[in-house]
Design an enzyme around this catalytic site. Structure first.
Site, PDB file in Angstrom:
ATOM      1  N   GLU A 116       0.828  -1.206   0.000  1.00 45.90           N
ATOM      2  CA  GLU A 116       0.000   0.000   0.000  1.00 45.90           C
ATOM      3  C   GLU A 116       0.861   1.254   0.000  1.00 45.90           C
ATOM      4  O   GLU A 116       0.510   2.267  -0.624  1.00 45.90           O
ATOM      5  CB  GLU A 116      -0.935  -0.024   1.208  1.00 45.90           C
ATOM      6  CG  GLU A 116      -2.004  -1.107   1.091  1.00 45.90           C
ATOM      7  CD  GLU A 116      -2.787  -1.307   2.375  1.00 45.90           C
ATOM      8  OE1 GLU A 116      -4.015  -1.146   2.334  1.00 45.90           O
ATOM      9  OE2 GLU A 116      -2.175  -1.629   3.416  1.00 45.90           O
ATOM     10  N   GLU A 127      -3.756  -9.680   3.728  1.00 46.40           N
ATOM     11  CA  GLU A 127      -4.505  -9.395   4.948  1.00 46.40           C
ATOM     12  C   GLU A 127      -5.609 -10.410   5.243  1.00 46.40           C
ATOM     13  O   GLU A 127      -5.916 -10.665   6.417  1.00 46.40           O
ATOM     14  CB  GLU A 127      -5.107  -7.983   4.882  1.00 46.40           C
ATOM     15  CG  GLU A 127      -4.095  -6.849   5.027  1.00 46.40           C
ATOM     16  CD  GLU A 127      -3.456  -6.438   3.721  1.00 46.40           C
ATOM     17  OE1 GLU A 127      -2.771  -5.404   3.701  1.00 46.40           O
ATOM     18  OE2 GLU A 127      -3.630  -7.159   2.709  1.00 46.40           O
TER      19      GLU A 127
END
Length: 260
Positions: free
Chosen positions: A114, A134
């Site tokens: 990210e 995740e």
């Protein structure tokens, strides 16, 4: 300023920012995230910096994600605040107004992927791996990954990466447009600096406005985005750099921009 988790060096109008937690594969904890925010807030207002190269310490990892220990105590309310805090830091980078080049030198997983997505240009070493794992922890990307990844590589590929949690290698990242170049580990920083120097040779007002215009594609319709483009184009036309750039072209010489 001295930071515990980040190294900053300025050379020739380029800030080299290094996440420096190699014993943790440069995974970001709360302090590293806070320091990253401080660093980029300082860069935003520093007239001695025009381009940033962001990387991780060592040859194994760019940023291998978030420190998992800090996730274990989160509940609904604190989890939302945790996500919003990270999003704010990465949005600061994306809207810095100065080009940020991610030199991805290994693992870029979770928050590390990210972070790379928030940068304006991404180049990778051959050993780089990108992933949003995740879901393996029972959560989703929280620092903008669900939004920026889909905008960058398309919904289908973003869905596959996010829903499976499987990482991709540098060659696949290049194929899908996640990175613009793949080079050897030994050439990574040299290549990043070559790109930075090329950017530095341009008029920096135009560079700033180009970033702003391209970023508008994430938030606006085509019609509204083109309106932003037209406004910024007009503002460029009122600068001394524009007059110098066009005059230099007609005179068949290299432009000398004063960023005015």
């Amino acid at each position: 300023m001295n930071y515990q988790n980040i190294l900053v060096e300025n050379r020739n109008r380029i800030d080299f920012v290094t996440i420096n937690r190699p014993d943790k594969l440069n995974a970001m904890n709360a302090q590293a995230k806070a320091e990253l925010k401080q660093v980029f807030e300082s860069i935003k207002n520093d007239s001695a910096v025009d381009v940033v190269i962001l990387t991780g310490a060592g040859e194994k990892s760019f940023v291998a994600g978030t420190d998992i220990k800090e996730l274990t105590e989160l509940d609904c309310e604190s989890g939302r605040a945790f996500s919003e805090g990270g999003q704010a830091v990465f949005t600061l980078i994306e809207n810095l107004g100065k080009p940020v080049i991610a030199a991805v030198n290994g693992y870029a997983l979770g928050g590390g992927a990210e972070l790379a997505l928030a940068c304006h240009i991404r180049i990778a070493s051959e050993n780089a791996k990108f992933g949003q794992p995740e879901v393996n922890l029972g959560i989703i990307p929280g620092y903008g990954g669900t939004q920026r990844l889909a905008r960058l590589v398309g919904k289908a590929k973003a869905m596959e990466m996010i829903l499976t949690g499987d990482p991709i290698d540098a060659a696949e990242a290049l194929r899908i447009g996640l990175v613009s170049k793949v080079v050897t580990q030994s050439e990574l920083m040299k290549t990043a600096e070559e790109i930075a120097q090329k950017i530095l040779s341009k008029g920096q007002i135009a560079i700033k406005m180009a970033i702003q215009a391209v970023n508008a594609t994430q938030e606006k319709s085509l019609t509204d985005g083109q309106a932003v483009e037209a406004r910024l184009f007009g503002e460029c036309c009122a600068t001394e750099d524009f007059k110098e750039g066009t005059r230099a072209f007609l005179e068949k010489r290299k432009a000398v921009f004063n960023n005015k």
